[in-house]
Scaffold this motif. Structure first.
Motif, PDB file in Angstrom:
ATOM      1  N   ILE A 142      85.446  42.680  12.776  1.00  0.00           N
ATOM      2  CA  ILE A 142      84.630  43.437  13.737  1.00  0.00           C
ATOM      3  C   ILE A 142      83.502  44.161  13.023  1.00  0.00           C
ATOM      4  O   ILE A 142      82.354  44.156  13.466  1.00  0.00           O
ATOM      5  CB  ILE A 142      85.518  44.406  14.540  1.00  0.00           C
ATOM      6  CG1 ILE A 142      86.430  43.611  15.488  1.00  0.00           C
ATOM      7  CG2 ILE A 142      84.680  45.413  15.317  1.00  0.00           C
ATOM      8  CD1 ILE A 142      87.550  44.434  16.110  1.00  0.00           C
ATOM      9  N   ILE A 187      80.822  41.697  11.993  1.00  0.00           N
ATOM     10  CA  ILE A 187      79.984  41.305  13.132  1.00  0.00           C
ATOM     11  C   ILE A 187      78.975  42.405  13.460  1.00  0.00           C
ATOM     12  O   ILE A 187      77.809  42.120  13.736  1.00  0.00           O
ATOM     13  CB  ILE A 187      80.852  40.940  14.350  1.00  0.00           C
ATOM     14  CG1 ILE A 187      81.554  39.605  14.084  1.00  0.00           C
ATOM     15  CG2 ILE A 187      80.027  40.872  15.624  1.00  0.00           C
ATOM     16  CD1 ILE A 187      82.578  39.217  15.123  1.00  0.00           C
ATOM     17  N   ASP A 215      82.749  39.893  19.251  1.00  0.00           N
ATOM     18  CA  ASP A 215      83.210  41.232  18.877  1.00  0.00           C
ATOM     19  C   ASP A 215      84.234  41.755  19.892  1.00  0.00           C
ATOM     20  O   ASP A 215      85.305  42.246  19.522  1.00  0.00           O
ATOM     21  CB  ASP A 215      81.997  42.164  18.802  1.00  0.00           C
ATOM     22  CG  ASP A 215      82.235  43.390  17.967  1.00  0.00           C
ATOM     23  OD1 ASP A 215      83.201  43.411  17.188  1.00  0.00           O
ATOM     24  OD2 ASP A 215      81.440  44.336  18.084  1.00  0.00           O
ATOM     25  N   SER A 233      78.116  39.610  20.159  1.00  0.00           N
ATOM     26  CA  SER A 233      78.627  40.701  20.989  1.00  0.00           C
ATOM     27  C   SER A 233      79.898  40.283  21.719  1.00  0.00           C
ATOM     28  O   SER A 233      80.885  41.030  21.764  1.00  0.00           O
ATOM     29  CB  SER A 233      77.550  41.126  21.991  1.00  0.00           C
ATOM     30  OG  SER A 233      78.018  42.162  22.809  1.00  0.00           O
TER      31      SER A 233
END
Length: 183
Positions: A131, A134, A77, A74
């Motif tokens: 992104i 992920i 990201d 997270s």
């Protein structure tokens, strides 16, 4: 040797054309507020990153390894999104508005001033693919924790990721073919 072009006197442009071209050239400064807005968005992203980190680190003691990996993903990201914004701000401003004068600052990133529009597109798509990867990895990690994720949601994540990957490959191929046709 034919010097017909050199022998012809250069005819000056009419005043109206020179004024129009000057205003068109100066209109590039209308883009500057967009880049300032992106700087504000970067600050907002920093705030979200700090809040997310604060929230996640407060639960650090009770985290499973999978939850720790999800926390890291997270934060990565958000970091990639920040990098993406920075690339767009710097290279967009330098390509379309004005060169950024940093003097002899040794911290100036090497790529500043050298990323053209084609390079910007490739950096953008690479960041978007990362992104997306992920987000997909995060969904699969949640599945391993036993969290229920709808098949349709997973299909959309995989489909979007593959779309981004294929788009990136096609953009790179177009740039490569365009570069070859110039030679």
């Amino acid at each position: 040797m034919d010097d017909t072009n050199a022998a012809r006197p250069h005819k000056p442009k009419p005043a109206a054309e020179r004024i129009l071209e000057l205003w068109l050239f100066r209109s590039r400064w209308l883009m500057a507020p967009f880049y300032v807005g992106l700087v504000v968005a970067l600050a907002a992203l920093l705030y979200v990153f700090a809040m997310e980190a604060w929230h996640e680190f407060s639960h650090l003691g009770g985290m499973s390894p999978e939850q720790a990996i999800l926390m890291v993903l997270s934060l990565i990201d958000l970091s990639l999104a920040g990098n993406l914004l920075l690339i767009v701000i710097f290279s967009g401003y330098e390509n379309f508005v004005s060169k950024i004068d940093t003097g002899d600052d040794e911290d100036r990133p090497e790529w500043m001033g050298s990323v053209d529009f084609s390079g910007l597109k490739m950096k953008l798509i690479a960041s978007i693919v990362a992104i997306s990867a992920i987000a997909l990895l995060r969904a699969f990690m949640r599945l391993t924790e036993g969290e229920a994720i709808a098949d349709r949601t997973l299909a959309w994540l995989v489909g979007l990721h593959l779309t981004f990957v294929v788009s990136g490959v096609l953009m790179a191929l177009m740039d490569w073919l365009g570069g070859r046709s110039k030679h």
